[in-house]
Design a protein around this motif. Sequence first.
Motif, PDB file in Angstrom:
ATOM      1  N   GLU A 169     -19.263   1.497   6.530  1.00 42.23           N
ATOM      2  CA  GLU A 169     -19.186   1.299   8.044  1.00 42.23           C
ATOM      3  C   GLU A 169     -20.067   2.345   8.788  1.00 42.23           C
ATOM      4  O   GLU A 169     -20.592   2.022   9.622  1.00 42.23           O
ATOM      5  N   LEU A 170     -19.757   3.548   8.122  1.00 46.00           N
ATOM      6  CA  LEU A 170     -20.681   4.953   8.873  1.00 46.00           C
ATOM      7  C   LEU A 170     -22.037   4.470   8.610  1.00 46.00           C
ATOM      8  O   LEU A 170     -23.012   4.625   9.448  1.00 46.00           O
ATOM      9  N   LEU A 204      -8.114   2.689  -5.571  1.00 48.29           N
ATOM     10  CA  LEU A 204      -7.958   2.923  -4.078  1.00 48.29           C
ATOM     11  C   LEU A 204      -8.768   3.682  -3.653  1.00 48.29           C
ATOM     12  O   LEU A 204      -9.289   3.571  -2.531  1.00 48.29           O
ATOM     13  N   VAL A 205      -9.114   4.711  -4.481  1.00 46.25           N
ATOM     14  CA  VAL A 205     -10.193   5.738  -3.964  1.00 46.25           C
ATOM     15  C   VAL A 205     -11.618   5.041  -3.748  1.00 46.25           C
ATOM     16  O   VAL A 205     -12.023   5.546  -2.642  1.00 46.25           O
ATOM     17  N   LYS A 206     -11.796   4.381  -4.696  1.00 38.76           N
ATOM     18  CA  LYS A 206     -13.156   3.704  -4.747  1.00 38.76           C
ATOM     19  C   LYS A 206     -13.293   2.464  -3.406  1.00 38.76           C
ATOM     20  O   LYS A 206     -14.331   2.614  -2.737  1.00 38.76           O
ATOM     21  N   ASN A 265       0.741  -1.204   0.159  1.00 37.18           N
ATOM     22  CA  ASN A 265      -0.075   0.074  -0.074  1.00 37.18           C
ATOM     23  C   ASN A 265       0.973   1.374   0.037  1.00 37.18           C
ATOM     24  O   ASN A 265       0.567   2.278  -0.860  1.00 37.18           O
ATOM     25  N   LEU A 299     -18.396  14.516   7.849  1.00 39.68           N
ATOM     26  CA  LEU A 299     -16.960  14.689   7.093  1.00 39.68           C
ATOM     27  C   LEU A 299     -16.610  16.125   7.123  1.00 39.68           C
ATOM     28  O   LEU A 299     -15.606  16.578   7.304  1.00 39.68           O
ATOM     29  N   HIS A 306       0.852   4.149  -2.966  1.00 30.32           N
ATOM     30  CA  HIS A 306       0.991   5.606  -2.820  1.00 30.32           C
ATOM     31  C   HIS A 306       1.756   6.314  -3.514  1.00 30.32           C
ATOM     32  O   HIS A 306       1.777   7.377  -4.103  1.00 30.32           O
ATOM     33  N   ILE A 318     -23.331  11.517   7.044  1.00 26.82           N
ATOM     34  CA  ILE A 318     -21.935  11.156   6.791  1.00 26.82           C
ATOM     35  C   ILE A 318     -21.380  12.348   6.229  1.00 26.82           C
ATOM     36  O   ILE A 318     -20.323  12.682   6.576  1.00 26.82           O
ATOM     37  N   GLN A 344     -11.548   3.039  -0.798  1.00 27.49           N
ATOM     38  CA  GLN A 344     -11.564   3.505   0.609  1.00 27.49           C
ATOM     39  C   GLN A 344     -12.889   4.107   0.586  1.00 27.49           C
ATOM     40  O   GLN A 344     -13.608   4.065   1.872  1.00 27.49           O
ATOM     41  N   LEU A 345     -13.704   4.702  -0.267  1.00 24.35           N
ATOM     42  CA  LEU A 345     -14.850   5.203  -0.038  1.00 24.35           C
ATOM     43  C   LEU A 345     -15.881   4.095   0.289  1.00 24.35           C
ATOM     44  O   LEU A 345     -16.747   4.337   1.074  1.00 24.35           O
ATOM     45  N   THR A 346     -15.972   3.120  -0.341  1.00 21.10           N
ATOM     46  CA  THR A 346     -16.818   2.008  -0.143  1.00 21.10           C
ATOM     47  C   THR A 346     -16.602   1.482   1.326  1.00 21.10           C
ATOM     48  O   THR A 346     -17.669   1.264   1.884  1.00 21.10           O
ATOM     49  N   ILE A 347     -15.424   1.264   1.769  1.00 18.53           N
ATOM     50  CA  ILE A 347     -15.193   0.928   3.129  1.00 18.53           C
ATOM     51  C   ILE A 347     -15.946   2.033   4.202  1.00 18.53           C
ATOM     52  O   ILE A 347     -16.542   1.533   5.172  1.00 18.53           O
ATOM     53  N   ALA A 348     -15.532   3.115   3.921  1.00 15.33           N
ATOM     54  CA  ALA A 348     -15.837   4.248   4.854  1.00 15.33           C
ATOM     55  C   ALA A 348     -17.517   4.352   4.923  1.00 15.33           C
ATOM     56  O   ALA A 348     -18.108   4.335   5.854  1.00 15.33           O
ATOM     57  N   TYR A 349     -17.938   4.354   3.710  1.00 17.39           N
ATOM     58  CA  TYR A 349     -19.518   4.481   3.470  1.00 17.39           C
ATOM     59  C   TYR A 349     -20.151   3.596   4.175  1.00 17.39           C
ATOM     60  O   TYR A 349     -21.162   3.401   4.996  1.00 17.39           O
TER      61      TYR A 349
END
Lengths: 124, 124
Positions: A97-98, A86-88, A15, A112, A19, A108, A90-95
Amino acid sequence: MEFDDKIPIYYQIKNYLYHQIVTGELDPGEKLPAVRQLAVDVTANVNTVQRALTEMINEQIIEPQRGKGNFVTIDVDKIKQLKDKLVKEQLTIAYQELHDLQLSDNEILEELRKFMKNRGVENE
Amino acid sequence: MEFDDKIPIYYQIKNYLYHQIVTGELDPGEKLPAVRQLAVDVTANVNTVQRALTEMINEQIIEPQRGKGNFVTIDVDKIKQLKDKLVKEQLTIAYQELHDLQLSDNEILEELRKFMKNRGVENE
DNA sequence: CCTAGTGTATTAGCTTACTAGTACACTATA
DNA sequence: TATAGTGTACTAGTAAGCTAATACACTAGG
């Protein structure tokens, strides 16, 4: 380099390199530091670094040249795709979870914005 | 229950129970399923479940009563704090990751809105 | 008192990740 | 051709996490 002991080191190294590549700290076609040097840089074992590299080679993000080194792919589309992925992710995980914590879409976004606003304040 | 093999199972069970509590699927004071039952529910070993529970007991999120069962704390403030903590942790991780990928605050918000808009479209 | 249902503790064995050390193949260069 | 720097492969040992099985302590209810 500090590692999260909940996640395999080789995965975190991968990872980290992702980056470097996506942000252009490693340009397309550029040579990566030698495996042994990388191991020193990230304070891990050569084999662990190699494991990360091997996976990235399989993904064709980097290309090895025996006796020379490992090189970032010159396929800029591939790098763009990597960033999007990577962006997608991260968004998927965060969304998820929240959302699971029963925050609505608006909540949300609101949380943010609040987070961005207060960011840094607690670092003093 | 499906596990991410990059993260210890006991940790994922803990998180699963956190969510049950925070979202009210487990009310304050309510008895948790028996350890052996939980193990069946989440398809893991009793010891692994117990490890998750032990940590939660130490955090005083649940209270054990020998011979009776484990019970969710009746301290609603504690639960509220837990939720805030989980939300904040997730925001921190997501923000840092996306920021490291060189997305500005506005771009992050924009990508999130886009994500919310398209969500579900790909599930067909 | 007995039994079933609880939490809890212990032991053993397996797998994965990591480390350490060594060795080998290839490349560039003096 | 010799040497240093590279990737790559292999073996061995250690630690952590998970599983399985067993045993024990406590509680509730017949």
